[in-house]
Scaffold this active site. Sequence first.
Site, short mmCIF file in Angstrom:
data_model
loop_
_atom_site.label_atom_id
_atom_site.label_comp_id
_atom_site.label_asym_id
_atom_site.label_seq_id
_atom_site.Cartn_x
_atom_site.Cartn_y
_atom_site.Cartn_z
CB CYS A 30 -0.91 -0.05 1.23
SG CYS A 30 -1.73 1.49 1.64
CB CYS A 33 0.30 1.78 4.05
SG CYS A 33 -1.41 1.28 3.93
#
Length: 99
Positions: A30, A33
Amino acid sequence: MAKVFTTDNFETEVLKAEKPVLVDFWATWCGPCRRQAPVVEELAEAGYEVGKVDVDKEPSLAQQYKIMSIPTLLVFKEGKETARFVGLTSKTELEAALQ
């Protein structure tokens, strides 16, 4: 450094913690993230209780807390979720939620 939360330690480290705890639900693949990670680490270094849950390794925790997109950051106080942030979140917003 941020702790790693799993189904094995979540109750002890998060739900029974005496101080507020920030939990970062994330995954290695991600991009947002990875951009959130330095902020999470700064909070850990500043002395806040902070940990991460890898949603790929801990799908049951992600399901239990209804994580639909990542990063999702939850703040727990006295065993209860008190704040939820979805997407990139500033250090200021997270600090305010941990007070």
